[in-house]
Design an enzyme around this catalytic site. Structure first.
Site, PDB file in Angstrom:
ATOM      1  N   CYS A   1       0.730  -1.138   0.027  1.00 22.22           N
ATOM      2  CA  CYS A   1       0.004   0.071   0.022  1.00 22.22           C
ATOM      3  C   CYS A   1       1.040   1.279  -0.149  1.00 22.22           C
ATOM      4  O   CYS A   1       2.031   0.933   0.209  1.00 22.22           O
ATOM      5  CB  CYS A   1      -0.788   0.050   1.070  1.00 22.22           C
ATOM      6  SG  CYS A   1      -2.371   1.031   0.828  1.00 22.22           S
TER       7      CYS A   1
ATOM      8  N   CYS B   1       0.047   4.240   1.759  1.00 19.02           N
ATOM      9  CA  CYS B   1      -0.212   5.224   2.847  1.00 19.02           C
ATOM     10  C   CYS B   1       0.765   5.247   3.835  1.00 19.02           C
ATOM     11  O   CYS B   1       1.025   6.436   4.475  1.00 19.02           O
ATOM     12  CB  CYS B   1      -1.739   4.832   3.486  1.00 19.02           C
ATOM     13  SG  CYS B   1      -1.762   3.272   4.141  1.00 19.02           S
TER      14      CYS B   1
ATOM     15  N   LYS C   1     -12.179  -4.877   2.424  1.00 21.14           N
ATOM     16  CA  LYS C   1     -11.815  -3.915   3.320  1.00 21.14           C
ATOM     17  C   LYS C   1     -12.559  -2.744   3.575  1.00 21.14           C
ATOM     18  O   LYS C   1     -12.858  -2.036   2.413  1.00 21.14           O
ATOM     19  CB  LYS C   1     -10.323  -3.501   2.841  1.00 21.14           C
ATOM     20  CG  LYS C   1      -9.681  -2.563   3.974  1.00 21.14           C
ATOM     21  CD  LYS C   1      -8.298  -2.228   3.484  1.00 21.14           C
ATOM     22  CE  LYS C   1      -7.598  -1.232   4.805  1.00 21.14           C
ATOM     23  NZ  LYS C   1      -6.264  -0.861   4.128  1.00 21.14           N
TER      24      LYS C   1
ATOM     25  N   ARG D   1      -3.145   3.416  12.701  1.00 16.54           N
ATOM     26  CA  ARG D   1      -2.490   4.583  12.030  1.00 16.54           C
ATOM     27  C   ARG D   1      -1.428   5.322  12.829  1.00 16.54           C
ATOM     28  O   ARG D   1      -0.662   5.805  12.357  1.00 16.54           O
ATOM     29  CB  ARG D   1      -3.576   5.240  11.826  1.00 16.54           C
ATOM     30  CG  ARG D   1      -4.502   4.829  10.502  1.00 16.54           C
ATOM     31  CD  ARG D   1      -5.518   5.834   9.972  1.00 16.54           C
ATOM     32  NE  ARG D   1      -6.337   4.854   9.178  1.00 16.54           N
ATOM     33  CZ  ARG D   1      -7.683   5.024   8.819  1.00 16.54           C
ATOM     34  NH1 ARG D   1      -7.986   6.285   8.956  1.00 16.54           N
ATOM     35  NH2 ARG D   1      -8.251   4.304   7.802  1.00 16.54           N
TER      36      ARG D   1
ATOM     37  N   SER E   1      -6.405  -3.493  14.461  1.00 15.38           N
ATOM     38  CA  SER E   1      -5.739  -2.913  15.707  1.00 15.38           C
ATOM     39  C   SER E   1      -6.970  -2.511  16.678  1.00 15.38           C
ATOM     40  O   SER E   1      -6.747  -2.535  17.963  1.00 15.38           O
ATOM     41  CB  SER E   1      -5.281  -1.469  15.395  1.00 15.38           C
ATOM     42  OG  SER E   1      -5.878  -0.790  14.392  1.00 15.38           O
TER      43      SER E   1
ATOM     44  N   ARG F   1     -10.784   7.657   3.968  1.00 15.99           N
ATOM     45  CA  ARG F   1     -10.487   6.725   2.821  1.00 15.99           C
ATOM     46  C   ARG F   1     -11.849   6.068   2.496  1.00 15.99           C
ATOM     47  O   ARG F   1     -12.074   5.117   1.573  1.00 15.99           O
ATOM     48  CB  ARG F   1      -9.910   5.496   3.514  1.00 15.99           C
ATOM     49  CG  ARG F   1      -8.452   5.891   4.292  1.00 15.99           C
ATOM     50  CD  ARG F   1      -7.511   4.780   4.091  1.00 15.99           C
ATOM     51  NE  ARG F   1      -6.438   4.798   5.016  1.00 15.99           N
ATOM     52  CZ  ARG F   1      -5.387   5.776   4.961  1.00 15.99           C
ATOM     53  NH1 ARG F   1      -5.477   6.647   4.127  1.00 15.99           N
ATOM     54  NH2 ARG F   1      -4.523   5.604   6.030  1.00 15.99           N
TER      55      ARG F   1
ATOM     56  N   CYS G   1      -3.889   6.062   0.391  1.00 13.49           N
ATOM     57  CA  CYS G   1      -3.258   4.790  -0.270  1.00 13.49           C
ATOM     58  C   CYS G   1      -2.838   4.816  -1.615  1.00 13.49           C
ATOM     59  O   CYS G   1      -2.773   3.744  -2.272  1.00 13.49           O
ATOM     60  CB  CYS G   1      -4.389   3.697   0.074  1.00 13.49           C
ATOM     61  SG  CYS G   1      -4.700   3.655   1.750  1.00 13.49           S
TER      62      CYS G   1
ATOM     63  N   GLU H   1     -16.594  -7.343  -4.909  1.00 19.95           N
ATOM     64  CA  GLU H   1     -15.104  -7.128  -4.737  1.00 19.95           C
ATOM     65  C   GLU H   1     -14.292  -8.430  -4.471  1.00 19.95           C
ATOM     66  O   GLU H   1     -13.411  -8.492  -5.294  1.00 19.95           O
ATOM     67  CB  GLU H   1     -15.076  -6.350  -3.343  1.00 19.95           C
ATOM     68  CG  GLU H   1     -15.180  -4.990  -3.509  1.00 19.95           C
ATOM     69  CD  GLU H   1     -14.232  -4.211  -3.823  1.00 19.95           C
ATOM     70  OE1 GLU H   1     -13.117  -4.675  -4.462  1.00 19.95           O
ATOM     71  OE2 GLU H   1     -14.251  -2.761  -3.939  1.00 19.95           O
TER      72      GLU H   1
ATOM     73  N   LYS I   1     -11.668  -7.555   6.139  1.00 24.98           N
ATOM     74  CA  LYS I   1     -11.152  -6.729   7.202  1.00 24.98           C
ATOM     75  C   LYS I   1     -12.030  -5.657   7.564  1.00 24.98           C
ATOM     76  O   LYS I   1     -12.516  -4.946   6.588  1.00 24.98           O
ATOM     77  CB  LYS I   1      -9.910  -6.152   6.585  1.00 24.98           C
ATOM     78  CG  LYS I   1      -9.175  -5.118   7.437  1.00 24.98           C
ATOM     79  CD  LYS I   1      -7.867  -4.984   6.800  1.00 24.98           C
ATOM     80  CE  LYS I   1      -7.238  -3.646   7.713  1.00 24.98           C
ATOM     81  NZ  LYS I   1      -6.187  -3.008   6.962  1.00 24.98           N
TER      82      LYS I   1
HETATM   83  C1  PBG Z   1      -2.847   0.033   5.054  1.00 23.56           C
HETATM   84  C2  PBG Z   1      -3.442  -0.850   6.225  1.00 23.56           C
HETATM   85  C3  PBG Z   1      -4.336  -0.324   7.152  1.00 23.56           C
HETATM   86  C4  PBG Z   1      -4.442  -1.657   7.907  1.00 23.56           C
HETATM   87  C5  PBG Z   1      -3.739  -2.601   7.318  1.00 23.56           C
HETATM   88  N1  PBG Z   1      -3.396  -2.222   6.229  1.00 23.56           N
HETATM   89  C6  PBG Z   1      -4.936   0.913   7.511  1.00 23.56           C
HETATM   90  C7  PBG Z   1      -5.859   1.572   6.725  1.00 23.56           C
HETATM   91  O1  PBG Z   1      -6.134   1.236   5.595  1.00 23.56           O
HETATM   92  O2  PBG Z   1      -6.074   2.832   7.205  1.00 23.56           O
HETATM   93  C8  PBG Z   1      -5.097  -1.586   8.946  1.00 23.56           C
HETATM   94  C9  PBG Z   1      -4.565  -2.660  10.035  1.00 23.56           C
HETATM   95  C10 PBG Z   1      -5.224  -2.623  11.587  1.00 23.56           C
HETATM   96  O3  PBG Z   1      -5.859  -1.754  11.944  1.00 23.56           O
HETATM   97  O4  PBG Z   1      -4.580  -3.386  12.081  1.00 23.56           O
HETATM   98  N2  PBG Z   1      -3.874   0.509   3.849  1.00 23.56           N
HETATM   99 ZN    ZN Z   2      -3.226   2.171   2.662  1.00 27.14          ZN
END
Ligand code: PBG
Ligand code: ZN
Length: 327
Positions: A120, A122, A195, A205, A274, A217, A130, A233, A248
């Site tokens: 990614c 970001c 996602k 983040r 997270s 996003r 991203c 998707e 996710k």
């Molecule tokens: C990057 C990404 C994210 C997560 C995994 N890859 C964050 C986002 O999309 O903002 C989140 C993982 C987590 O919260 O543990 N695109």
């Molecule tokens: Zn990202």
């Protein structure tokens, strides 16, 4: 046949019977552990909202990765915090980027552990989105080239699997094509196919230093209200060559996981993100819940809903708890 002929409690009365009729089992083989890598030496900085999870310099990543492997966990997924960020996320596809250096160190020093990389932009862009920004929004098609370069660069550094998480349309196909052109046809793609734009990514983040500097996003990640769209998707990513598809976050989207399990026959992953981790840790620290019991129950729910692979910050604890479960 109902009561009194049927008594559900007959096969529930002792642990041996419960083991015999348990429909879902959890194994250390199901787990993937996320890690955050940063340039420097001797760095091990705890994420304030994620007790036990750290930003670490490469030698510390290597040390913890050995521990992960020795617990029997098959794989880690890597996130990188670059030294400098710019508008096009240059470090993401630099051969001397943070992830590339970390992959090489892990492949050299920790045999027997699979290295998956998050693909990614970001973490590497100064605006924290991203992809590439055009006219105030992330531009889909010009981002694809960079994602493909990033995935290729990870493969060249030795990554065992790549996991695009950007949610651009067409990125699995773009990555597959580029990998194949360069002889990496054997590298699997685990796609973050479904996602959602989720508040549960908050603590991540901080860990990855990837908060968007403007907006959010929602123009590329899925709307939490949508269920049918998840199937589209997933179908399009499978069509483009995804080997594993992911849902996710995890716990708030178990219905989606089950939908995908019913619809598709390839391996399914779930990301226990997270915010899910922080909530459990926060409540456990206060003594409000029994952490081991709640985490194992949550992991079992992912398996029951249809996941084959669980990406979780609890992975090391789960592995230890499972190993201690001698009956
Ligand atoms: C990057 C990404 C994210 C997560 C995994 N890859 C964050 C986002 O999309 O903002 C989140 C993982 C987590 O919260 O543990 N695109
Ligand atoms: Zn990202």
């Amino acid at each position: 046949m109902f009561f009194p002929q049927f008594r559900a409690r007959r096969i529930r009365g002792n642990e041996i019977f419960r083991r015999m009729v348990r429909e879902t089992s959890l194994s250390v083989n199901d787990l993937v552990y996320p890690m955050f890598s940063i340039f420097g030496i001797g760095i091990k900085k705890e994420i304030s909202s994620m007790p036990g999870i750290y930003q670490q310099s490469i030698e510390n990543i290597v040390a913890e990765a050995k521990e992960v492997r020795d617990l029997g966990i098959p794989a880690v997924i890597l996130f990188g915090i670059p030294e400098t960020k710019d508008a096009v996320g240059s470090d993401a596809y630099s051969d001397t980027g943070i992830i590339q250096e970390t992959i090489r160190a892990l492949k050299k020093n920790v045999p027997g552990l699979a290295v998956i990389t998050d693909v990614c932009m970001c973490e590497y862009t100064d605006h924290g989105h991203c992809g590439i920004i055009k006219n105030g929004d992330v531009d889909n098609d010009s981002t694809l080239d960079l994602l493909a370069r990033e995935a290729l660069s990870h493969a060249q550094a030795g990554a065992d699997m790549v996991a695009p998480s950007d949610m651009m349309d067409g990125r699995v196909g773009a990555i597959r094509e580029t990998l194949d052109e360069h002889g990496f046809d054997a590298i699997p793609i685990m796609s973050y196919a479904v996602k959602y734009a989720s508040g549960y990514y908050g603590p991540f983040r901080e860990a990855a230093e990837s908060t968007p500097q403007f907006g959010d996003r929602r123009s590329y990640q899925m709307d939490p209200g949508n269920r049918r769209e998840a199937l589209r998707e997933a179908a399009s990513d499978i069509d483009e060559g995804a080997d594993i598809i992911m849902v996710k976050p995890g716990l708030p989207y178990l219905d989606i996981l089950r939908d995908l399990r019913n619809e598709f026959d390839l391996p399914l992953a779930v990301y226990n993100v997270s915010g899910e981790y922080s909530m459990v840790k926060g409540a456990a620290e206060r003594g409000w819940i029994d952490e081991e019991r709640v985490v194992l129950e949550t992991m079992t729910s992912f398996k029951r809903a249809g996941a084959d692979i669980i990406i979780t910050y609890h992975a090391k604890d789960v592995a230890r708890w499972l190993a201690g479960q001698v009956k």
